[in-house]
Design a protein around this motif. Sequence first.
Motif, PDB file in Angstrom:
ATOM      1  N   ALA A   1      65.121  36.848 -88.596  1.00  0.00           N
ATOM      2  CA  ALA A   1      63.895  37.267 -87.916  1.00  0.00           C
ATOM      3  C   ALA A   1      62.920  37.942 -88.884  1.00  0.00           C
ATOM      4  O   ALA A   1      61.725  38.021 -88.614  1.00  0.00           O
ATOM      5  CB  ALA A   1      64.257  38.235 -86.783  1.00  0.00           C
ATOM      6  N   LEU A   2      63.419  38.397 -90.041  1.00  0.00           N
ATOM      7  CA  LEU A   2      62.564  39.087 -91.016  1.00  0.00           C
ATOM      8  C   LEU A   2      61.593  38.153 -91.728  1.00  0.00           C
ATOM      9  O   LEU A   2      60.543  38.581 -92.183  1.00  0.00           O
ATOM     10  CB  LEU A   2      63.431  39.794 -92.073  1.00  0.00           C
TER      11      LEU A   2
ATOM     12  N   ILE B   1      68.872  35.922 -84.527  1.00  0.00           N
ATOM     13  CA  ILE B   1      68.392  34.533 -84.585  1.00  0.00           C
ATOM     14  C   ILE B   1      67.245  34.379 -83.584  1.00  0.00           C
ATOM     15  O   ILE B   1      67.412  34.683 -82.398  1.00  0.00           O
ATOM     16  CB  ILE B   1      69.520  33.533 -84.245  1.00  0.00           C
ATOM     17  N   THR B   2      66.089  33.920 -84.083  1.00  0.00           N
ATOM     18  CA  THR B   2      64.918  33.757 -83.213  1.00  0.00           C
ATOM     19  C   THR B   2      64.573  32.275 -83.064  1.00  0.00           C
ATOM     20  O   THR B   2      65.141  31.416 -83.745  1.00  0.00           O
ATOM     21  CB  THR B   2      63.696  34.475 -83.821  1.00  0.00           C
ATOM     22  N   GLU B   3      63.610  31.986 -82.189  1.00  0.00           N
ATOM     23  CA  GLU B   3      63.130  30.603 -82.027  1.00  0.00           C
ATOM     24  C   GLU B   3      62.567  30.069 -83.347  1.00  0.00           C
ATOM     25  O   GLU B   3      62.710  28.881 -83.657  1.00  0.00           O
ATOM     26  CB  GLU B   3      62.043  30.533 -80.938  1.00  0.00           C
TER      27      GLU B   3
ATOM     28  N   LEU C   1      73.262  26.058 -81.543  1.00  0.00           N
ATOM     29  CA  LEU C   1      72.381  27.101 -82.059  1.00  0.00           C
ATOM     30  C   LEU C   1      71.331  27.460 -81.020  1.00  0.00           C
ATOM     31  O   LEU C   1      70.603  26.581 -80.539  1.00  0.00           O
ATOM     32  CB  LEU C   1      71.683  26.635 -83.336  1.00  0.00           C
ATOM     33  N   VAL C   2      71.278  28.727 -80.647  1.00  0.00           N
ATOM     34  CA  VAL C   2      70.255  29.213 -79.710  1.00  0.00           C
ATOM     35  C   VAL C   2      69.726  30.553 -80.233  1.00  0.00           C
ATOM     36  O   VAL C   2      70.368  31.196 -81.061  1.00  0.00           O
ATOM     37  CB  VAL C   2      70.826  29.425 -78.271  1.00  0.00           C
ATOM     38  N   ALA C   3      68.574  30.950 -79.736  1.00  0.00           N
ATOM     39  CA  ALA C   3      68.044  32.280 -80.092  1.00  0.00           C
ATOM     40  C   ALA C   3      69.009  33.340 -79.552  1.00  0.00           C
ATOM     41  O   ALA C   3      69.483  33.238 -78.424  1.00  0.00           O
ATOM     42  CB  ALA C   3      66.658  32.461 -79.499  1.00  0.00           C
ATOM     43  N   ASP C   4      69.336  34.325 -80.379  1.00  0.00           N
ATOM     44  CA  ASP C   4      70.300  35.355 -79.997  1.00  0.00           C
ATOM     45  C   ASP C   4      69.919  36.657 -80.709  1.00  0.00           C
ATOM     46  O   ASP C   4      70.019  36.760 -81.928  1.00  0.00           O
ATOM     47  CB  ASP C   4      71.711  34.912 -80.398  1.00  0.00           C
ATOM     48  N   VAL C   5      69.455  37.622 -79.923  1.00  0.00           N
ATOM     49  CA  VAL C   5      68.957  38.887 -80.497  1.00  0.00           C
ATOM     50  C   VAL C   5      70.046  39.596 -81.294  1.00  0.00           C
ATOM     51  O   VAL C   5      69.810  40.079 -82.401  1.00  0.00           O
ATOM     52  CB  VAL C   5      68.426  39.830 -79.377  1.00  0.00           C
ATOM     53  N   LYS C   6      71.259  39.629 -80.739  1.00  0.00           N
ATOM     54  CA  LYS C   6      72.356  40.341 -81.410  1.00  0.00           C
ATOM     55  C   LYS C   6      72.693  39.705 -82.760  1.00  0.00           C
ATOM     56  O   LYS C   6      73.102  40.389 -83.682  1.00  0.00           O
ATOM     57  CB  LYS C   6      73.600  40.359 -80.520  1.00  0.00           C
TER      58      LYS C   6
ATOM     59  N   TRP D   1      75.057  31.857 -87.990  1.00  0.00           N
ATOM     60  CA  TRP D   1      74.848  30.551 -87.337  1.00  0.00           C
ATOM     61  C   TRP D   1      76.160  30.000 -86.773  1.00  0.00           C
ATOM     62  O   TRP D   1      76.190  29.477 -85.662  1.00  0.00           O
ATOM     63  CB  TRP D   1      74.250  29.555 -88.334  1.00  0.00           C
ATOM     64  N   LEU D   2      77.241  30.150 -87.551  1.00  0.00           N
ATOM     65  CA  LEU D   2      78.541  29.637 -87.083  1.00  0.00           C
ATOM     66  C   LEU D   2      79.045  30.443 -85.888  1.00  0.00           C
ATOM     67  O   LEU D   2      79.585  29.883 -84.939  1.00  0.00           O
ATOM     68  CB  LEU D   2      79.565  29.657 -88.225  1.00  0.00           C
ATOM     69  N   TRP D   3      78.840  31.770 -85.917  1.00  0.00           N
ATOM     70  CA  TRP D   3      79.226  32.600 -84.765  1.00  0.00           C
ATOM     71  C   TRP D   3      78.428  32.186 -83.527  1.00  0.00           C
ATOM     72  O   TRP D   3      78.956  32.135 -82.419  1.00  0.00           O
ATOM     73  CB  TRP D   3      78.997  34.090 -85.065  1.00  0.00           C
ATOM     74  N   CYS D   4      77.157  31.907 -83.738  1.00  0.00           N
ATOM     75  CA  CYS D   4      76.295  31.487 -82.630  1.00  0.00           C
ATOM     76  C   CYS D   4      76.814  30.195 -82.010  1.00  0.00           C
ATOM     77  O   CYS D   4      76.873  30.045 -80.783  1.00  0.00           O
ATOM     78  CB  CYS D   4      74.861  31.300 -83.133  1.00  0.00           C
TER      79      CYS D   4
END
Length: 380
Positions: free
Chosen positions: A92-93, A142-144, A134-139, A124-127
Amino acid sequence: FRAHGIVKMQSNEIKHIFLVSSTDYFSPLFIDALIEKAGINHETLGVVIFGCGDIESQYPKKIDGVTYFSYEKVNNSIFLNASTITYFSLSALNSAQIREVLELSPQMKSKCYMFITDDEVDRWLWCKDKHGRLVADVKLNITENDLWVLSQQEQFIALNSAFREKLSQVLERCDFCLVDSSVVFDTLPTKSAETLAISVYADEKNKKKSILLGTKPNAFKYQNIKAMLRAFIKAGVHTEYKFVVMWPVKQWRKRLLLDLYLTYLQKIKKQTVDVSVITSLPPLAYTAVVMSCTHLVLQPRGGASTARQLMKWGQGKVYVAKGSHNELFFKDAQNVELCSFSTFDELASSLGKQIDVKANASKINAEEQRSLQELATLYS
């Protein structure tokens, strides 16, 4: 445009652009290594920095002869005319800025290179494990924008043997290119590292047996540090070694617990354990502390650049948990000899294990030279 500290320069002489966040730690070391080790002409390099007000006064990590631009003020032509554009990691940075650059024209994809680190690949692999894709996940940070960039990215800089399979898994495609390069920079800029190395080699004969437990604050939990010390005492090796632990300056409660535990060992158990606790240090002091140690217990993830530095200079043995990411990375991808352990008791009993530290140093130096050749081709 003014090149930092040296000459005025037109941006059309700049072939290779590095798009970096003002908080990024690796890019100055990477660019320094390209100039000092791979012989890249600094006049062909430009760094575009985002998230920094006034670069001249607020960005201290400038390298002489390299031109710096503010992302917020720079003309798009610098990206359109560049031969390569490199960015470090993806999160996200930086993904919003990378997306903006990739969207400048359809031709951008073929010259944009992403330097890959363990951190984002793991996320990415955890997601994928968590959501099935792969989806957006704040924790997971990972963003759009991250997802969009990944869908477009064609070129990566990473060690082929360590990352190709994982990237194929993440991207669900194989139509990407890898510049097959492992890490080529030290924990310090090249000239500082070379100067320190001279002192380290000169002082080798005076080294005392000492074990660094993790490469950074919070590398191991307090309970793990305590369990390791208990294992060293049980094996009767605690009197032979000094132990060095890095501790976050704000975690004073756990620091107090450690002090109480050491007092308990000394007063009740009559066992004296020599433990130095240090908080965060500037890079030069940090590297000097690492090089003063004869053993490193490396955490399962992260800290690879520190472990690599210790082995590259032939200064110590590295211990790591069996089956951990770091064991696989160094043993399989780098082909160096580590000491692996399943339990802390096994770790304590194997401190005297013979490892050819000189052979490890040769392998790491040879791999660095091979990687530098790859990068010299890319940035020539």
